[in-house]
Write a protein that holds these residues in place. Sequence first.
Motif: not given
Length: 173
Positions: A31-32, A108-120
């Motif tokens: 994730t970047t 930096y919520t869990e929802d944000f982390q899940n939505a952006t995981r592995g993305k740029t």
Amino acid sequence: MANIISIIFTFFFFGINPSEESILTEQQEITTYYFIRHAEKDRSNKEDKDPSLTEEGLARATKWAEVLKDVELDAVYSTDYNRTMQTAFPCAEKNKLSILKYDPSNAYTEDFQNATRGKTVLIVGHSNTTPTFVNKILGKEKYADLDDSENGALFIVQILPGGIKTSQVLYFN
């Protein structure tokens, strides 16, 4: 029936089941996050709580799109202010993306982390919210608030396989 037997044989022989395969994939994701502060805002009206960018700020927003031209963004986030939305716009437009809004006080919520995981992802914030957001991802107080005159800092944060977190700041003025 033969297909089912071959699938079972493959999983038995190689010792991998579908859930382990998905765990391996997740562990290999990177994730970047690219963080910038909004560009130069119009300070002519001290009463204006939501000023737009100056001509210099609009030019800087366009330059951010040039600096990040070779970065394929999956998402662009901005706080809900004219200056941040205007700063985010050229990068979002270049990548044919809508600007997603976020609340910097609950970033930096869990929802944000899940939505952006592995993305740029590009995230546009403010002199105080950008370093705070970066620190929250890193899990430590590494960066102080930006000087109010600093509009050229680019924070790059990566979450590597195994949960390793890296960061750096580049300055473009």
